[in-house]
Scaffold this motif. Structure first.
Motif, PDB file in Angstrom:
ATOM      1  N   THR A  35      -0.782  15.974  -1.654  1.00 24.03           N
ATOM      2  CA  THR A  35       0.259  15.282  -0.893  1.00 24.03           C
ATOM      3  C   THR A  35       1.370  14.729  -1.781  1.00 24.03           C
ATOM      4  O   THR A  35       2.456  14.434  -1.296  1.00 24.03           O
TER       5      THR A  35
ATOM      6  N   ILE B 135      -6.648   4.618   2.772  1.00 22.19           N
ATOM      7  CA  ILE B 135      -5.465   5.069   3.524  1.00 22.19           C
ATOM      8  C   ILE B 135      -4.979   3.962   4.433  1.00 22.19           C
ATOM      9  O   ILE B 135      -5.664   3.237   5.014  1.00 22.19           O
TER      10      ILE B 135
ATOM     11  N   TRP C  71       6.410  -2.594  -5.158  1.00 26.78           N
ATOM     12  CA  TRP C  71       5.880  -3.935  -4.924  1.00 26.78           C
ATOM     13  C   TRP C  71       5.716  -4.688  -6.245  1.00 26.78           C
ATOM     14  O   TRP C  71       6.097  -5.858  -6.348  1.00 26.78           O
TER      15      TRP C  71
ATOM     16  N   TYR D  87      -2.754   6.834  -3.995  1.00 25.99           N
ATOM     17  CA  TYR D  87      -3.686   6.095  -3.153  1.00 25.99           C
ATOM     18  C   TYR D  87      -4.580   5.223  -4.028  1.00 25.99           C
ATOM     19  O   TYR D  87      -4.982   5.642  -5.118  1.00 25.99           O
TER      20      TYR D  87
ATOM     21  N   LYS E  56       1.281  11.852  -3.067  1.00 30.34           N
ATOM     22  CA  LYS E  56       1.294  10.406  -2.872  1.00 30.34           C
ATOM     23  C   LYS E  56       0.183   9.751  -3.679  1.00 30.34           C
ATOM     24  O   LYS E  56      -0.827  10.376  -3.996  1.00 30.34           O
TER      25      LYS E  56
ATOM     26  N   MET F  76       0.826  -1.215   0.000  1.00 31.19           N
ATOM     27  CA  MET F  76       0.000   0.000   0.000  1.00 31.19           C
ATOM     28  C   MET F  76       0.861   1.266   0.000  1.00 31.19           C
ATOM     29  O   MET F  76       0.472   2.269  -0.572  1.00 31.19           O
ATOM     30  N   ASN F  77       2.028   1.217   0.638  1.00 33.97           N
ATOM     31  CA  ASN F  77       2.883   2.402   0.724  1.00 33.97           C
ATOM     32  C   ASN F  77       3.621   2.700  -0.575  1.00 33.97           C
ATOM     33  O   ASN F  77       3.909   3.854  -0.859  1.00 33.97           O
ATOM     34  N   ASN F  78       3.944   1.644  -1.338  1.00 32.09           N
ATOM     35  CA  ASN F  78       4.669   1.850  -2.588  1.00 32.09           C
ATOM     36  C   ASN F  78       4.311   0.751  -3.583  1.00 32.09           C
ATOM     37  O   ASN F  78       5.078  -0.202  -3.771  1.00 32.09           O
TER      38      ASN F  78
ATOM     39  N   GLU G 249     -10.195   7.619  -1.222  1.00 28.30           N
ATOM     40  CA  GLU G 249      -8.846   7.108  -1.068  1.00 28.30           C
ATOM     41  C   GLU G 249      -8.795   6.069   0.047  1.00 28.30           C
ATOM     42  O   GLU G 249      -9.380   6.257   1.106  1.00 28.30           O
TER      43      GLU G 249
END
Length: 64
Positions: free
Chosen positions: A50, A64, A8, A54, A52, A2-4, A62
């Motif tokens: 942001t 999160i 992944w 999502y 980023k 989920m973060n990147n 989004e």
């Protein structure tokens, strides 16, 4: 993941997931999907405030 999700996908090529630009040449939105089931796509969108990315749920919000 989920973060990147980009990282992944790169590290897990054997799982068959890809990121495809929604509009070619525009890197603000991507479809995330498995090549074995390309009809089931999840939207990944950049939040311009942001910077980023999502995942977007079925209600357009989004994750999160």
């Amino acid at each position: 993941m989920m973060n990147n999700p980009f990282n992944w996908v790169t590290k897990n090529v054997a799982k068959g997931y890809v990121l495809e630009e929604v509009t070619p040449g525009n890197s603000d939105s991507y479809y995330f999907f498995n090549t074995g089931n390309p009809s089931k796509k999840t939207l990944l969108r950049k939040n311009t405030q942001t910077g980023k990315y999502y995942f977007i749920d079925e209600n357009g919000k989004e994750v999160i």
